[in-house]
Design an enzyme around this catalytic site. Structure first.
Site, PDB file in Angstrom:
ATOM      1  N   SER A 130       0.846  -1.190   0.000  1.00  0.00           N
ATOM      2  CA  SER A 130       0.000   0.000   0.000  1.00  0.00           C
ATOM      3  C   SER A 130       0.881   1.238   0.000  1.00  0.00           C
ATOM      4  O   SER A 130       2.062   1.184   0.327  1.00  0.00           O
ATOM      5  CB  SER A 130      -0.901   0.012   1.237  1.00  0.00           C
ATOM      6  OG  SER A 130      -0.230   0.534   2.368  1.00  0.00           O
ATOM      7  N   ASP A 131       0.293   2.374  -0.365  1.00  0.00           N
ATOM      8  CA  ASP A 131       0.976   3.627  -0.114  1.00  0.00           C
ATOM      9  C   ASP A 131       0.694   4.036   1.336  1.00  0.00           C
ATOM     10  O   ASP A 131      -0.076   3.381   2.048  1.00  0.00           O
ATOM     11  CB  ASP A 131       0.517   4.709  -1.095  1.00  0.00           C
ATOM     12  CG  ASP A 131       1.607   5.748  -1.357  1.00  0.00           C
ATOM     13  OD1 ASP A 131       2.461   5.950  -0.470  1.00  0.00           O
ATOM     14  OD2 ASP A 131       1.596   6.360  -2.433  1.00  0.00           O
ATOM     15  N   TYR A 132       1.305   5.108   1.773  1.00  0.00           N
ATOM     16  CA  TYR A 132       1.257   5.538   3.165  1.00  0.00           C
ATOM     17  C   TYR A 132      -0.194   5.736   3.618  1.00  0.00           C
ATOM     18  O   TYR A 132      -0.892   6.620   3.130  1.00  0.00           O
ATOM     19  CB  TYR A 132       2.042   6.841   3.298  1.00  0.00           C
ATOM     20  CG  TYR A 132       2.396   7.266   4.694  1.00  0.00           C
ATOM     21  CD1 TYR A 132       3.694   7.128   5.175  1.00  0.00           C
ATOM     22  CD2 TYR A 132       1.448   7.819   5.534  1.00  0.00           C
ATOM     23  CE1 TYR A 132       4.034   7.537   6.460  1.00  0.00           C
ATOM     24  CE2 TYR A 132       1.773   8.225   6.810  1.00  0.00           C
ATOM     25  CZ  TYR A 132       3.068   8.090   7.273  1.00  0.00           C
ATOM     26  OH  TYR A 132       3.394   8.500   8.541  1.00  0.00           O
ATOM     27  N   GLY A 168      -2.682   4.088   2.855  1.00  0.00           N
ATOM     28  CA  GLY A 168      -3.626   3.891   1.757  1.00  0.00           C
ATOM     29  C   GLY A 168      -4.772   2.966   2.105  1.00  0.00           C
ATOM     30  O   GLY A 168      -5.899   3.140   1.619  1.00  0.00           O
TER      31      GLY A 168
END
Length: 740
Positions: A282-284, A286
């Site tokens: 995932s992104d931060y 996300g």
């Protein structure tokens, strides 16, 4: 020296010594390890808290020793330094029940301590081998600092210069983006991922993040399925074919589905159709952001959706770790989904060789030897030289003479160290940089007197320094101005509604240029700017982007002709922000623009063409093109191979390097096609008067288009090729593809 490690803990007790490229051994090892794991230990492998790095979202708890020892952490974001990472690795290997090593991840975007030019600048080199070398240096240095995994390369194709993150990508074109994607992956991962100087590469952000509506970071991407497949997916396919072992989900939604919950594109496309078996991170936060997206009602719901979509690692949210155990035990989340993600994480650690030797990145002596050494600095300087784009050079103002008596150096960025680093230089230090003034002083020595005047700030409306700047220019033999954006004006969350030079910098440039002295403007920035007001008034304009730690030397190398500029624009420069989006590979429409007809696709206040087109870039010489030939006038569908050749001649008085570019148009097709598409390029260095025949090979991938079911096909019909020094190339030839 190497960190002292207890002899008994040289490797975890379950480690095997076998080739990390042996997939049968990998499966057997991971099967045996997973059989020993509890649910909490499995979910721990999917949990990635932050370390000591900076936040790029909501604040979150950092990893601590107790969590590591409990097996609650599989990887850590933002920690680097051999001593620090190896202390944490010892906790994981020696104090946790199963001794599973950690992976340390960081944003090694354009170098580690040795900061190279920003990715948009590197792409301007049109030199994939040099880009690969830059990524290789970054991997060698970052791995010496204890990092296993980089969140790069960014592969988002964008035609939206207001979006701050264009600085991290390859620009507007999927072909150039694909070539650079493969080069960066090969550089980061090397020839053997299990070697101790490699980084796990991450293709990000999957997908269509560069189509953010309004140029606003994190916004929706309202695009057609055809645009998704033709424009945004090709660089990801190229990165995975080059071996990228990791992909990061993007913050945006596509067609109403946030990417962190998009099972169709992650499980369906990446894994089932493309057969990719790497880790999806995932992104931060996300995963947590599925709640404000409006598709998840609470944290457990968000975790369930993300895991089902195929998001293996939850960065920072800690939802998998804290909110899914009960959901798994009570049957709301299938154990098979957890196991599939855990397997992919353990596979990555196996392929990195961490089970063979978790301490392979723990050598402090190696860290010292491989940080900012002469070879790395030389590579950063060479990369910067190749990335600069000469936009204007009226009257051959450049190159400047080193015999100048007085040189006026004007502008707010002439002595700004931070600007050399640019953004996303996580481990970069301002004291490592060479500023433009330092580069000029080193190049000129005591022969030339430098008169340094700031003239104005980067932002604001204070013009009180103009008079001093004008006086300095009047007293000098030549003027070099350093103008542009400070790094906080681009990259993540730094979007602009204007593409003009910030503050009063444009007015400053025009005031100085009005002196009539030879004036060179050097731009330091992270996106295309609308600088049309300078054209015709400022004789020479050099786009230098954010050039890295050796930027000051590289700028002087080019200004004084020790190196000729050879970069080309990877993004179109508009006349003003009102033209956005503007890009070379546009569709013709039913009413293409014509000056003599009102009811055609154009503007009433500015010309429809860009200020500087994609692929534009001048040198200190000129090049001519002739003898453009296609090998075969007709091709059969069964054998769609074509060879295109052109003779390129240096028609000037200096040696120089030209980026020869080939564009292709499918003249008539079942679906509308771009007016031209880049399908090849080659850097050619020629002496004055020298000629060289450059040959391009075209095949199925170049001639095909997507049919109604989005499958690649070649349709019978005519094609036109264009070859030249930019996307405005006028030399053309044609051929036909026939059924027989």
């Amino acid at each position: 020296m190497t960190l002292a490690l207890p002899a008994a803990a040289a490797t975890p007790s379950h480690a095997v010594y076998s080739s990390a490229g042996d997939r049968a051994a990998e499966k057997a090892f991971v099967d045996a390890l997973m059989a020993k794991m509890t649910l909490e230990e499995k979910l721990g492998q999917l949990n990635q808290p932050r370390g000591l790095g900076s936040n790029t979202g909501p604040a979150a708890m950092a990893a601590d020793d107790a969590q590591i020892a409990a097996g609650a952490i599989g990887s850590i974001l933002g920690s680097h330094g051999a001593e620090r990472t190896c202390r944490l690795q010892r906790v994981a290997v020696e104090q946790s029940r199963l001794g599973i090593p950690l992976m340390f991840a960081s944003d090694v975007i354009h170098g580690h301590r040795t900061v190279f030019p920003v990715p948009l600048a590197e792409s301007a080199s049109f030199d994939p081998e040099e880009v690969r070398i830059a990524a290789r240096h970054a991997a060698v240095e970052a791995s010496a600092h204890g990092i296993h995994w980089t969140f790069a390369p960014m592969l988002d194709i964008s035609r939206e210069p207001r979006w701050g993150r264009v600085v991290e990508g390859a620009g507007e074109d999927p072909y150039l983006g694909s070539v650079m994607a493969a080069a960066r992956v090969r550089g980061f991962q090397g020839d053997d991922l299990a070697a101790p100087d490699t980084l796990l590469a991450t293709a990000k952000h999957f997908v269509a993040y560069g189509a953010a509506e309004g140029g606003r970071d994190y916004d929706v991407a309202d695009i057609s399925e055809r645009t998704l497949h033709e424009l945004h997916l090709p660089p990801f396919k190229a990165a995975l074919e080059a071996g990228a072992e990791s992909v990061m989900a993007s913050f945006n939604e596509v067609a109403g589905v946030p990417m962190h919950a998009h099972r169709g594109l992650i499980e369906g496309l990446l894994r089932e159709q493309w057969g990719w078996d790497g880790i999806l991170v995932s992104d931060y936060t996300g995963v947590m952001e599925l709640i404000p997206h409006g598709v998840a009602g609470d944290r457990e719901d968000a975790g369930r959706l993300a895991l089902a979509a195929g998001v293996d690692i939850d960065m920072v949210s800690e939802i998998y770790l804290k909110d899914l155990p009960a959901a798994v035990r009570e049957g709301r989340v299938p154990m098979a989904q957890v196991d599939a993600s855990v397997r992919r994480v353990l596979n990555a650690k196996f392929r990195l060789g961490l089970f063979d030797d978790p301490y392979r990145y723990c050598d402090v002596q190696r860290q010292e030897a491989l940080t900012l050494n002469p070879e790395q600095r030389a590579a950063a300087r060479r990369m910067a030289q190749k990335s600069f784009v000469l936009l204007e050079n009226d009257g051959d103002v450049l190159p400047l003479s080193k015999s100048l008596r007085t040189l006026a150096v004007i502008g707010p960025l002439a002595d700004n160290r931070h600007t050399m680093l640019g953004n996303w230089a996580v481990a970069g230090r301002v004291e490592d940089t060479v500023t433009p003034i330092e580069g000029l002083q080193a190049a000129l020595g005591d022969r030339t007197r430098l008169v340094v005047v700031k003239g104005a700030e980067i932002e604001g409306d204070d013009t009180s320094g103009f008079d001093e700047a004008v006086r300095a220019a009047q007293s000098a033999d030549a003027v070099v101005m350093f103008l542009g954006e400070h790094p906080e004006m681009s990259a993540e969350a730094n979007n602009r509604t204007s593409l003009d030079l910030p503050g009063v910098q444009q007015q400053l440039a025009l005031a100085v240029a009005a002196t009539g002295k030879p004036v060179v403007v050097v731009l330091l920035n992270g996106r295309p700017l609308s600088i049309g007001a300078l054209q015709g008034r400022v004789p020479a304009i050099l786009e230098a982007w954010y050039p890295g730690v050796e930027g000051g030397h590289a700028i002087s190398d080019v200004l004084f002709g020790d190196v000729a500029p050879s970069g080309k624009l990877p993004m179109t420069f508009p006349r003003n922000v009102g033209q956005v989006p503007i890009y070379y590979a546009h569709k013709n429409t039913g009413r293409p623009p014509r000056a003599e007809e009102k009811y055609t696709s154009k503007y009433i206040d500015v010309h429809w063409t860009p200020q500087y087109p994609f692929g534009h870039g001048l040198g200190y010489t000129t090049f001519g093109y002739d003898q453009l030939k296609v090998e075969r006038a007709k091709l059969a569908l069964a054998a769609p191979e074509q060879r295109v050749s052109v003779r390129v001649t240096n028609t000037g008085k200096r040696a120089g390097t030209e980026v020869v570019q080939l564009y292709l148009r499918d003249d008539v097709a079942s679906f509308t096609r771009p007016v031209r598409q880049l399908r090849g390029f080659e850097r050619v260095t020629l002496q004055p008067g020298e000629s060289k025949t450059v040959t391009f090979e075209l095949g199925f991938d170049d001639l095909s288009m997507l049919d109604a079911s989005l499958k690649p096909v070649i349709e019978p019909g005519t094609f036109t090729v264009f070859v030249g020094g930019s996307s405005s190339a006028t030399a053309e030839a044609g051929f036909e593809v026939t059924e027989q």
